[in-house]
Design a protein around this motif. Sequence first.
Motif, PDB file in Angstrom:
ATOM      1  N   ALA A 106       6.652  18.870  56.370  1.00  0.00           N
ATOM      2  CA  ALA A 106       7.263  17.192  56.373  1.00  0.00           C
ATOM      3  C   ALA A 106       8.474  17.518  57.790  1.00  0.00           C
ATOM      4  N   SER A 107       8.360  16.419  58.179  1.00  0.00           N
ATOM      5  CA  SER A 107       9.012  16.040  59.015  1.00  0.00           C
ATOM      6  C   SER A 107       9.173  14.275  59.934  1.00  0.00           C
ATOM      7  N   GLU A 108       9.889  14.051  60.713  1.00  0.00           N
ATOM      8  CA  GLU A 108      10.026  12.467  61.127  1.00  0.00           C
ATOM      9  C   GLU A 108       9.303  12.114  61.704  1.00  0.00           C
ATOM     10  N   VAL A 109       8.456  12.753  62.081  1.00  0.00           N
ATOM     11  CA  VAL A 109       7.266  12.362  62.991  1.00  0.00           C
ATOM     12  C   VAL A 109       5.717  11.811  62.351  1.00  0.00           C
ATOM     13  N   THR A 110       5.897  11.710  61.015  1.00  0.00           N
ATOM     14  CA  THR A 110       4.721  11.525  60.261  1.00  0.00           C
ATOM     15  C   THR A 110       5.362  11.421  58.973  1.00  0.00           C
ATOM     16  N   SER A 111       4.076  10.122  57.799  1.00  0.00           N
ATOM     17  CA  SER A 111       4.801   9.077  57.064  1.00  0.00           C
ATOM     18  C   SER A 111       4.774  10.042  55.757  1.00  0.00           C
ATOM     19  N   THR A 112       3.479  10.758  56.191  1.00  0.00           N
ATOM     20  CA  THR A 112       3.360  11.553  54.824  1.00  0.00           C
ATOM     21  C   THR A 112       3.329  12.583  54.335  1.00  0.00           C
ATOM     22  N   ASP A 113       3.850  13.202  53.577  1.00  0.00           N
ATOM     23  CA  ASP A 113       5.339  14.451  52.613  1.00  0.00           C
ATOM     24  C   ASP A 113       3.956  15.355  52.164  1.00  0.00           C
ATOM     25  N   SER A 114       4.221  16.810  52.742  1.00  0.00           N
ATOM     26  CA  SER A 114       3.264  17.333  51.512  1.00  0.00           C
ATOM     27  C   SER A 114       3.934  18.868  51.170  1.00  0.00           C
ATOM     28  N   THR A 115       5.706  18.569  51.589  1.00  0.00           N
ATOM     29  CA  THR A 115       6.344  19.494  50.343  1.00  0.00           C
ATOM     30  C   THR A 115       5.686  19.195  48.874  1.00  0.00           C
ATOM     31  N   PRO A 116       5.993  20.848  48.845  1.00  0.00           N
ATOM     32  CA  PRO A 116       5.073  20.796  46.949  1.00  0.00           C
ATOM     33  C   PRO A 116       6.248  20.185  45.762  1.00  0.00           C
ATOM     34  N   VAL A 117       5.747  19.973  44.686  1.00  0.00           N
ATOM     35  CA  VAL A 117       7.012  19.747  44.157  1.00  0.00           C
ATOM     36  C   VAL A 117       7.698  20.848  43.289  1.00  0.00           C
ATOM     37  N   ARG A 118       6.983  22.299  43.081  1.00  0.00           N
ATOM     38  CA  ARG A 118       7.235  23.167  43.121  1.00  0.00           C
ATOM     39  C   ARG A 118       6.802  24.515  43.848  1.00  0.00           C
ATOM     40  N   SER A 119       7.643  25.606  44.299  1.00  0.00           N
ATOM     41  CA  SER A 119       7.022  25.832  45.286  1.00  0.00           C
ATOM     42  C   SER A 119       6.742  27.778  44.948  1.00  0.00           C
ATOM     43  N   PHE A 120       5.953  28.025  45.920  1.00  0.00           N
ATOM     44  CA  PHE A 120       5.442  29.336  45.806  1.00  0.00           C
ATOM     45  C   PHE A 120       6.611  30.190  45.074  1.00  0.00           C
ATOM     46  N   GLY A 121       6.309  31.402  44.146  1.00  0.00           N
ATOM     47  CA  GLY A 121       7.799  31.787  43.653  1.00  0.00           C
ATOM     48  C   GLY A 121       8.368  31.053  42.675  1.00  0.00           C
ATOM     49  N   PHE A 122       8.445  30.023  42.310  1.00  0.00           N
ATOM     50  CA  PHE A 122       8.864  29.001  41.679  1.00  0.00           C
ATOM     51  C   PHE A 122       8.865  29.470  40.120  1.00  0.00           C
ATOM     52  N   GLY A 123       9.825  30.014  39.066  1.00  0.00           N
ATOM     53  CA  GLY A 123       9.755  30.380  37.943  1.00  0.00           C
ATOM     54  C   GLY A 123      11.195  29.894  37.248  1.00  0.00           C
TER      55      GLY A 123
END
Length: 812
Positions: free
Chosen positions: A631-648
């Motif tokens: 995700a960045s300031e140059v796009t209006s879409t957000d690819s950030t996952p709701v829980r990341s790889f390795g989460f538990g």
Amino acid sequence: MTELPVALRAMPEVSERVRELHAEMTLEEKLAQLVGYWLDQGGNVVAPMQGEMAGGQGGTALPDITRHGLGHYTRVYGTRPVDPAERAAWLWAEQRRLKRETRLGIPALVHEECLTGLAAWKAATFPTPLAWGASFDPELVEEMGRLIGESMRELGIHQGLAPVLDVVRDPRWGRVDECIGEDPYLVGTVGTSYVRGMQDAGVHATLKHFVAYSGSKAGRNHAPVSAGPREIADVFLPPFEMAVLDGNVRSVMASYNDVDGVPMHSSGEYLTGLLRERWGFDGVVVADYFGVAFLTVMHAIAADRGAAAAAALEAGVDIELPSGDAYLEPLAELVKNGEVPVEIVDRAVLRALRQKEELGLLEPGAFEDEPPAVVDLDSPAHRDVARRLAEESVVLLANDGVLPLGSWQDKPARVAVIGPNADRPEALMGCYSFANHVLAHHPGVPNGFEIPSVAEALGAEFERAGLPVPELVHARGCDVEGDDTSGFAEAVAAAEAADVAVVVVGDQAGLFGRGTVGEGNDSESLDLPGVQRELVEAVLATGTPVVMVLLTGRPYAIGWALDGTGAGPDGDGGRTPGAVLQAFFPGEEGGSALAGVLSGRVNPSGRLPVSLPRSAGAQPYSYLHPILGGASEVTSTDSTPVRSFGFGLSYSTFERELVSVDRSVEAGGTFRAVVAVTNTGDVAGSDVVQLYGHDVVSSVARPTTQLLGYHRVHLAPGESTTVAFGVPTTRFAFSDRAMVRVVEPGDVEVWVGAHAADNVVRVVAEGIADLDEPNDAAPVVPPSARRIVTITGDVHEVTTSDRRWVDTTVAP
């Protein structure tokens, strides 16, 4: 045909026995060793386009079909429900007939699917590979592989079509449940352990699917792949390279896809130039089912079956499976006409004979013993490993304190068990389980082993855990698929009258449209199938505490259940479950494992092997992205996952500290990183210590975060230990601008995290902020938590002698 220098350079080294046997062969006998025969090919649809591709091999009786011998018998046990002991008796007799009645007396090699256990009736069903990844436990996966291999060997099966080493790139792809995860290193270490276990039992494993199959456009099965050579080299190839060089795997399966227009079944660049000449692989390459004929039917690069056979054989496909549509009569005609050099046939035949020699099929006493009279394919040892792997793979995604139920001061007196997957054993098993792969075509035939559903297991769990046994009320609510909400009222009433509601939702695995996930069951959406979300929200509206349990073969977009994103009447801020558990098809002991987690007898320790997506529109996504991939300031879409790889999460808490790291290391060498971990909670638990890194400046864009190593530790309350990682600098290797795989000198950052987005740094370049964090409250790593390691010396070119494993040992 053009001159074939690659083919001639790749001629195998073989024993004198194999060379003498080969010298006796006629062309027809040679070609017979390069094909399979599917006894039940016209039956159940368990392969793509099977109905269209099914055909004969020149006769209806086996003596006619096998008059020149036979390379493989295809899926003797795994196409329809047959009693294993009875089928073994038939197979031994058939192998003896081949030895007695064919001129050269060579038995057939028998191959079978074995992705979630041996695909045979009454055989144990283990967790699906995505659950292997969630366990982060290669040693346990190796145990499982050995047990599966022993079952195969007992039944006269020689080659297993597993593991799948495709790296997950898009969760919309139906075959995600067959994969181990989205990180190449995790896939490689876990997959290679499976190979070692299986091959230790005396059978051969087969790597699938070589290569880049999971990179298909839009997550569609068999779709073209447009990955660049760097992505293929740095993401898709490393797991295969590890299994070949470190695991000594004996078989590789070509994939159905094309890469930039070149079908893999015709790619000499990969099947011979890379796999054999660069890596030194000396086993056999087999076609995926009908993959040779697909060069004509689906790829249209060959005019007919003969041209397809010539292209595949020259490229390096040694064995045509499941039958001989292309490698028999069509290829024989081209060889006799001088259009195909017999040398490329000889090359494949020598490899096939060498494999049979390795497996003992050329020994005079092969199949002279008696077949097993009694077969136990689901022994206590099988169930023990199935249970431990299922328990280690359950991922706790959220918990406000509702779990474990056994911790309640006033124990729940009434528990509502709701949902389409609450009382269905089939929901615990993956696409390639015998139940969902084969028995789906045989209604009424039992599984042949015990597999309690979540509801059944929960009924026995409270007594097992020494807790007061509550009243359990079950309501289905809805089906996995469809829009029928007529069962909602019963589910809501059950929840209203209960102290807690356990809502079990998710997938039904199947093939080619039969189910919601599995081979050919790709999805345009990452919403829960059917009306399952609406069911969960209806139960949440009762105000009863809710535990949501997901039994799935892919990660779904469930931000609404975790963070309130998209829930409620205005699409935001609605009620959320008190706890959410993710289980990726946990197998025959999965119901018991989940019940144990719910009660508190089992402390969850699984970690996400794939990122939990924000939306289907954010795909494809991988945590292994460069700055511009987040995700960045140059796009209006957000690819950030709701829980990341390795989460538990866990019922305990852990503190981790990177206590020491070597300050410098020469390129090509290994540096040491020591992590201290302490169980700061009140109950014993297991932590997966995860070491991450980042190449600060490199000649091509590199991921902001990558897994360097991991190690599972079990600690009592208050107990501490240290884990020492030996990290080869080749973990930072990549393909440079000349497409040479190198380790560059310079600084790399190293840190320990609970998951890939834990303690991330906001990387700012040219005004673009990388916001790869689970939410705005995610901590920014303090400088003391990240250590700089300086890689010194010249650029190191990676060779096949470089180490690929990360060594982890718990220091005394």
